[in-house]
Design an enzyme around this catalytic site. Sequence first.
Site: not given
Length: 424
Positions: A13, A16, A40-41, A223, A238, A301
């Site tokens: 986060d 990227k 999530g990008h 990541q 991860t 979220g």
Amino acid sequence: MPASIVLGTQWGDEGKGKAVDYLADRMDFVVRYQGGNNAGHTVIAEGRLLKLQLTPSGILYDHITSVIADGVVVDPQHLLKEMAELSELGIDVSRLVVSGNCHMIMPYHLELEKVTERFLGKNALGTTKRGIGPAYGDKAARIGLRIQDLYDEQIFRQKLDIVLREKNLVLSKIYGRLPLEAEQIVEDYMGYAELLRPHVGDASKLLHEGLRAGKHVMLEGAQGTLLDLDHGTYPFVTSSNPVAGYALASAGIGPREVDRVIGIVKAYVTRVGAGPFPTEDFGPDGDRMSVRGKEFGTVTGRKRRCGWFDAALGRYAARVNGLTELFVTKLDVLSGFESLRICTGYRAGGEVFDDFPPHQSLFHDAEPIYEELEGWHQEIDEIGSYDGLPAPAKKYVDRIQDLLGVPVSVVSVGPARGQSLPVG
Ligand code: GDP
Ligand code: IMO
Ligand code: MG
């Protein structure tokens, strides 16, 4: 023509998506190289807000071919949903190519991750529950199903039967869950196969031919370095390798093709899920970063944990990735702090470390050593040039550059494509 790699230097986060979208205008290919829809990008450009999970962040440019390379694990149902959502926004996804060698996330991966995280109780990793770990596990155990298996139904059924026999025993006998029906999975996945068919290709060959023809390739990581399976804060990581080296393994191109390795560095640090985080701030400063930075997970979220910039980890990321430049994001979030802290090393076990300590127990107990820098008061999100930033903000960026020993090429002062200030 050379290729470049863009990757996260922290726990994900870092921005990227924003950075790749900004840097991609001169690219011909943008390639996702690992992870899956745990990522999530966020891209904000051309009046649109995209939350991309599998689609490479160059998708807004019509001239770019987006590629999902071999090292990504693909949930085909999710990919089709993401493509449909992008199409609805008027974005052309017809040039998206997904490698036939990508391993697939299967329904039993999702089921197994749910029950194993529950089983771990207070030791749970806090994964995104997208089946990432189980899918990479099966890949390494050589019982994974790949996208190309979808195009030989007999082989698909055979492989599925073998693997499902074991998975169903584990699900039912150990975890007391209902077994999964092979027939239903075959029917669903054969449906995905038809929809995906025009997009399945040979990523490595495509990129090789592109590079030979003088095209520009950007390899996009998901990541971040500290979530890397080998180089991160194991086991709180991860199940893939975000580090630069893996970009080549995944894309199937040689190391001599790459001349830029761009590390995305958030001006402070965040982390989602469990695991050590020495500079985490539990007080009003951490809260201020969280609120101003809108630090909530793009995928789940969840509230992101926030803390001060950690130059010891930054140096480590520069080293393991061979970074050639830094793209500093979210500097605007730090406006209004009286003073700012940067961690330059740790005290642990009676010793001082200026790098990632060699044993995990030392890192878990690490006490950060801080230096303090002057803050700045004015908002900077509308400032249009690097030179126009307040002097303390430039000093803060200079200090990051000096401590990491890598030049900063761009500073980002807001989420939109235009809020990117080239340095020098
Ligand atoms: P990624 O996973 O590394 O692509 O990062 P995410 O998209 O998950 O999280 C970064 C968040 O910060 C997103 O909401 C971005 O829109 C936002 N963002 C990126 N760069 C900046 C910036 O310079 N300033 C601010 N305020 N927000 C930014
Ligand atoms: P992007 O690409 C932040 C974290 C999860 C959990 C750990 C393992 O948006 O930066 P997993 O589902 O991968 O097995 O979860 O990794 N994690 C991320 N944290 N950004 C991400 O992606 C992440 N992807 C996984 O929260 O701690
Ligand atoms: Mg993200």
